[in-house]
Scaffold this active site. Structure first.
Site, PDB file in Angstrom:
ATOM      1  N   ALA A  10       1.975 -39.137  -0.675  1.00 33.33           N
ATOM      2  CA  ALA A  10       0.925 -38.310  -1.278  1.00 33.33           C
ATOM      3  C   ALA A  10       0.635 -38.815  -2.681  1.00 33.33           C
ATOM      4  O   ALA A  10       1.553 -38.991  -3.476  1.00 33.33           O
ATOM      5  CB  ALA A  10       1.367 -36.847  -1.336  1.00 33.33           C
ATOM      6  N   CYS A  11      -0.631 -39.065  -2.971  1.00 30.82           N
ATOM      7  CA  CYS A  11      -1.014 -39.451  -4.328  1.00 30.82           C
ATOM      8  C   CYS A  11      -1.907 -38.352  -4.912  1.00 30.82           C
ATOM      9  O   CYS A  11      -2.337 -37.452  -4.196  1.00 30.82           O
ATOM     10  CB  CYS A  11      -1.713 -40.809  -4.363  1.00 30.82           C
ATOM     11  N   ILE A  12      -2.166 -38.435  -6.190  1.00 30.28           N
ATOM     12  CA  ILE A  12      -2.945 -37.395  -6.874  1.00 30.28           C
ATOM     13  C   ILE A  12      -4.323 -37.215  -6.229  1.00 30.28           C
ATOM     14  O   ILE A  12      -4.718 -36.111  -5.897  1.00 30.28           O
ATOM     15  CB  ILE A  12      -3.098 -37.721  -8.386  1.00 30.28           C
ATOM     16  N   THR A  18      -2.142 -42.924  -0.911  1.00 32.92           N
ATOM     17  CA  THR A  18      -1.432 -42.160   0.120  1.00 32.92           C
ATOM     18  C   THR A  18      -1.318 -42.989   1.394  1.00 32.92           C
ATOM     19  O   THR A  18      -0.244 -43.117   1.977  1.00 32.92           O
ATOM     20  CB  THR A  18      -2.181 -40.843   0.429  1.00 32.92           C
TER      21      THR A  18
END
Length: 105
Positions: A10-12, A18
């Protein structure tokens, strides 16, 4: 014995990193003969959701994340190796090797 790995990426922004991190983990795990399942928590929500059975049977849990993991309580009884998505995108092999070394401590 083949290691069973589960991972959450999960990325921002929930877009590129992601999925790139997920692909890199899968690519290196397959190359090394490890069984891996990767759940992505991106802009589309949770995809390829890990079952509790997958989590319970895993030898290794990797959180390749730059943000909070959704439904993290599913992993309460597991030792978790945390790494940033950009590190995994650059070097998925190091992330998997680090997680395995950490799990064997």
């Amino acid at each position: 014995m083949s290691k069973k790995i589960v991972a959450v990426t999960a990325c921002i922004a929930g877009i590129a990193h992601t999925y790139m991190a997920a692909e890199n983990l899968k690519k290196y795990a397959k190359k090394e003969g490890y069984d891996i399942k990767v759940e992505t928590q991106g802009a589309m929500g949770i995809e390829n959701k890990l079952s509790q059975k997958d989590i319970d049977e895993a030898d290794i849990v990797i959180f390749a994340v730059d943000t909070t993991v959704s439904k993290a309580e599913r992993f309460n009884d597991k030792k978790i190796y945390k790494v940033g998505t950009s590190e995994v995108v650059k070097n998925g092999k190091a992330a998997i090797e680090g997680a395995i070394a950490d799990a064997e401590e």
